[in-house]
Design a protein around this motif. Structure first.
Motif, PDB file in Angstrom:
ATOM      1  N   THR A   1       2.235   7.161  -6.505  1.00 12.63           N
ATOM      2  CA  THR A   1       1.253   8.181  -6.885  1.00 12.63           C
ATOM      3  C   THR A   1       1.782   9.573  -6.584  1.00 12.63           C
ATOM      4  O   THR A   1       1.635  10.503  -7.393  1.00 12.63           O
ATOM      5  CB  THR A   1      -0.073   7.951  -6.140  1.00 12.63           C
ATOM      6  OG1 THR A   1      -0.588   6.657  -6.479  1.00 12.63           O
ATOM      7  CG2 THR A   1      -1.106   9.015  -6.504  1.00 12.63           C
TER       8      THR A   1
ATOM      9  N   ARG B   1       1.754  13.750   4.023  1.00 12.47           N
ATOM     10  CA  ARG B   1       2.075  12.371   4.376  1.00 12.47           C
ATOM     11  C   ARG B   1       3.215  11.875   3.465  1.00 12.47           C
ATOM     12  O   ARG B   1       4.378  11.905   3.826  1.00 12.47           O
ATOM     13  CB  ARG B   1       0.832  11.488   4.219  1.00 12.47           C
ATOM     14  CG  ARG B   1       1.018  10.087   4.771  1.00 12.47           C
ATOM     15  CD  ARG B   1      -0.210   9.223   4.546  1.00 12.47           C
ATOM     16  NE  ARG B   1      -0.120   7.980   5.293  1.00 12.47           N
ATOM     17  CZ  ARG B   1      -1.019   6.993   5.208  1.00 12.47           C
ATOM     18  NH1 ARG B   1      -2.067   7.130   4.411  1.00 12.47           N
ATOM     19  NH2 ARG B   1      -0.863   5.890   5.917  1.00 12.47           N
ATOM     20  N   ASP B   2       2.872  11.502   2.242  1.00 12.31           N
ATOM     21  CA  ASP B   2       3.877  10.960   1.328  1.00 12.31           C
ATOM     22  C   ASP B   2       4.643  12.046   0.591  1.00 12.31           C
ATOM     23  O   ASP B   2       5.815  11.846   0.224  1.00 12.31           O
ATOM     24  CB  ASP B   2       3.195  10.024   0.331  1.00 12.31           C
ATOM     25  CG  ASP B   2       2.443   8.903   1.027  1.00 12.31           C
ATOM     26  OD1 ASP B   2       3.069   8.214   1.848  1.00 12.31           O
ATOM     27  OD2 ASP B   2       1.231   8.756   0.781  1.00 12.31           O
TER      28      ASP B   2
ATOM     29  N   GLN C   1       2.354   1.931  -3.461  1.00 13.39           N
ATOM     30  CA  GLN C   1       1.358   2.479  -4.379  1.00 13.39           C
ATOM     31  C   GLN C   1       1.132   3.973  -4.103  1.00 13.39           C
ATOM     32  O   GLN C   1       1.089   4.784  -5.023  1.00 13.39           O
ATOM     33  CB  GLN C   1       0.034   1.717  -4.233  1.00 13.39           C
ATOM     34  CG  GLN C   1      -1.044   2.169  -5.215  1.00 13.39           C
ATOM     35  CD  GLN C   1      -0.618   2.025  -6.656  1.00 13.39           C
ATOM     36  OE1 GLN C   1      -0.169   0.964  -7.089  1.00 13.39           O
ATOM     37  NE2 GLN C   1      -0.728   3.108  -7.428  1.00 13.39           N
ATOM     38  N   ARG C   2       1.037   4.319  -2.800  1.00 17.91           N
ATOM     39  CA  ARG C   2       0.842   5.732  -2.437  1.00 17.91           C
ATOM     40  C   ARG C   2       2.058   6.557  -2.837  1.00 17.91           C
ATOM     41  O   ARG C   2       1.929   7.667  -3.352  1.00 17.91           O
ATOM     42  CB  ARG C   2       0.609   5.885  -0.926  1.00 17.91           C
ATOM     43  CG  ARG C   2      -0.711   5.386  -0.411  1.00 17.91           C
ATOM     44  CD  ARG C   2      -1.030   5.983   0.960  1.00 17.91           C
ATOM     45  NE  ARG C   2       0.156   6.126   1.802  1.00 17.91           N
ATOM     46  CZ  ARG C   2       0.601   5.198   2.644  1.00 17.91           C
ATOM     47  NH1 ARG C   2      -0.056   4.046   2.742  1.00 17.91           N
ATOM     48  NH2 ARG C   2       1.666   5.407   3.379  1.00 17.91           N
TER      49      ARG C   2
ATOM     50  N   ASP D   1      -2.430  14.153   1.141  1.00 15.79           N
ATOM     51  CA  ASP D   1      -1.355  13.319   0.603  1.00 15.79           C
ATOM     52  C   ASP D   1       0.000  14.018   0.703  1.00 15.79           C
ATOM     53  O   ASP D   1       1.032  13.376   0.909  1.00 15.79           O
ATOM     54  CB  ASP D   1      -1.644  12.963  -0.849  1.00 15.79           C
ATOM     55  CG  ASP D   1      -2.919  12.151  -1.003  1.00 15.79           C
ATOM     56  OD1 ASP D   1      -3.326  11.509  -0.021  1.00 15.79           O
ATOM     57  OD2 ASP D   1      -3.505  12.177  -2.101  1.00 15.79           O
TER      58      ASP D   1
ATOM     59  N   ALA E   1       0.836  -1.207   0.000  1.00 19.92           N
ATOM     60  CA  ALA E   1       0.000   0.000   0.000  1.00 19.92           C
ATOM     61  C   ALA E   1       0.870   1.257   0.000  1.00 19.92           C
ATOM     62  O   ALA E   1       0.559   2.246  -0.678  1.00 19.92           O
ATOM     63  CB  ALA E   1      -0.923  -0.002   1.214  1.00 19.92           C
TER      64      ALA E   1
ATOM     65  N   ARG F   1       7.947   6.263   6.782  1.00 22.73           N
ATOM     66  CA  ARG F   1       6.617   6.752   6.412  1.00 22.73           C
ATOM     67  C   ARG F   1       5.881   7.312   7.628  1.00 22.73           C
ATOM     68  O   ARG F   1       6.190   6.967   8.773  1.00 22.73           O
ATOM     69  CB  ARG F   1       5.799   5.628   5.777  1.00 22.73           C
ATOM     70  CG  ARG F   1       5.271   4.611   6.795  1.00 22.73           C
ATOM     71  CD  ARG F   1       4.775   3.357   6.100  1.00 22.73           C
ATOM     72  NE  ARG F   1       4.103   2.449   7.029  1.00 22.73           N
ATOM     73  CZ  ARG F   1       4.714   1.628   7.865  1.00 22.73           C
ATOM     74  NH1 ARG F   1       6.037   1.640   7.939  1.00 22.73           N
ATOM     75  NH2 ARG F   1       4.013   0.828   8.650  1.00 22.73           N
TER      76      ARG F   1
END
Length: 403
Positions: free
Chosen positions: A27, A102-103, A23-24, A99, A20, A53
């Motif tokens: 993106t 976070r990422d 994938q994030r 987002d 997961a 993370r």
């Protein structure tokens, strides 16, 4: 019969979390840099990025302050706000703030580290400069979030009691530490209270403060000379207010206590050109350009103390004196007519009467005739009264006689 859910082993759970995350993160790379960038990241770096993370931004409330329903509602509002807020990336795409904090921040920190090691990685340097900590995007998006959080502090703040404090120190807005939980933590506290002798009597005063980003109170300070005090008073002094002043603000403006506290902090922080002493002791209180009255202030023992608040029509203000000159109204008359408070003034549709409109405009109270810009701050449900009684009361006044 309900089937039991099969629990997954820690190994499987870890693999799913890793999948997961990838994938994030891909993106985020696609949105922020371009579709080919993720594939340029050395595969051996990805497990370390996974360890660094962060969870999504979230609110954490103190026990016993809010109901579960209130906490759930604010968490939902916060998630929606973070999803609604977005910015344009280098690729021309839009990225939600949720987002980014976070990422996106992880990607910016990663590219910054690589660029510092190898200055030939120009793309990495561009990414770090565009999205990194203290970049224009970072500061603007952080400010938007803080504005939303401030609304909670305003709603639950109390000029006569406790305040809601906010701590961002374990979020990606202030740290990139690997064990940061990305929670904006709330707590409650009371600002500093002191007792001071004023006019021969001991009086309690409260520090004018507003929550900082570390869960502490930030004391408001001003340079007296910049407010119109003598030029030699050029050293910053703390601002305090008497509880009498807080009570008069609530009584005469009928604005919620947290909003009043926010307004006061903003007045001293922004110090617009019109926030300047009148008659040696009055500081104008204006909200979004609408003058509503004056703070009566004194300098005592190296402190600027707000002694009380006068509504615009009250005795002791320039407008109140002009109104008395035009109408011969005294303090008790204004109280009887209900024009000595903002709620009372709003209950009379003075704008609709051309004569009264001219009277209050000439007295300097024109800002009270159109309050649409601050209507959201004012108490609703004001019962409208006819102006007949006020007109009868004024029929023998100098203003009416000259008409």
């Amino acid at each position: 019969m309900k089937k039991k859910s099969i629990s997954k082993s820690p190994v499987i759970q870890e693999k799913e979390l890793y999948s997961a995350f990838l994938q994030r993160f891909k993106t985020a790379c696609d949105l922020m840099v371009g579709k080919d960038f993720f594939d340029t990241i050395p595969k051996e770096h990805l497990p370390q990025l996974f360890k660094q993370r962060m969870p999504p931004l979230k609110l954490e409330f103190p026990t016993g302050i809010f109901t579960k329903e209130q906490e759930t509602n604010w968490q939902t509002h916060f998630r929606l706000r973070l999803t609604d807020l977005s910015f344009q990336t280098l690729t021309g795409k839009t990225m939600p703030v949720a987002d980014y904090f976070r990422d996106g921040i992880l990607l910016a920190t990663y590219t910054d580290t690589l660029f510092r090691r190898n200055s030939n990685l120009f793309v990495h340097g561009k990414v770090a400069d565009t999205y990194g900590i203290c970049s224009p995007i970072f500061l603007k998006m952080g400010e938007k979030i803080m504005q939303f959080i401030n609304s909670l502090c305003i709603i639950y703040g109390d000029i006569q009691g406790k305040a809601l404090l906010t701590d961002y120190s374990s979020t990606s807005m202030l740290t990139t530490h690997t064990n940061a939980d990305n929670k904006i933590k709330f707590s409650t506290g009371k600002p500093n209270h002191e007792r001071i002798r004023i006019d021969g009597q001991l009086r309690e005063i409260t520090a004018l403060s507003w929550p900082d980003i570390y869960g502490k109170f930030k004391q408001v300070k001003v340079i007296p000379s910049k407010l119109g005090f003598p030029e030699e008073l050029s050293t910053p002094v703390p601002v305090f207010f008497q509880q009498h002043a807080a009570a008069r603000l609530i009584e005469r403006l009928a604005i919620q206590g947290g909003i009043l506290l926010y307004i006061l902090e903003g007045l001293f922080h922004d110090q617009t050109d019109d926030f300047y002493l009148v008659d040696g002791k009055l500081l104008p209180l204006s909200v979004l350009g609408k003058r509503l009255g004056y703070l009566v202030v004194d300098l005592v023992d190296g402190k600027l103390i707000i002694r009380t608040f006068l509504f615009l029509t009250n005795d002791g203000t320039p407008e109140g004196r002009k109104l008395a000159e035009l109408t011969k109204l005294k303090k008790l008359d204004k109280q009887y007519l209900g024009i000595d408070t903002l709620m009372g003034f709003r209950s009379l549709n003075i704008t609709a009467d051309p004569l009264l409109n001219r009277l209050f405009t000439e007295a300097g109270c024109g800002s009270l005739l159109d309050l649409q810009s601050i209507d959201m701050l004012l108490q609703t449900g004001v019962n409208q009264r006819h102006t007949h009684n006020l007109l009868r009361y004024l029929q023998d006044s100098p203003f009416m006689k000259r008409k």
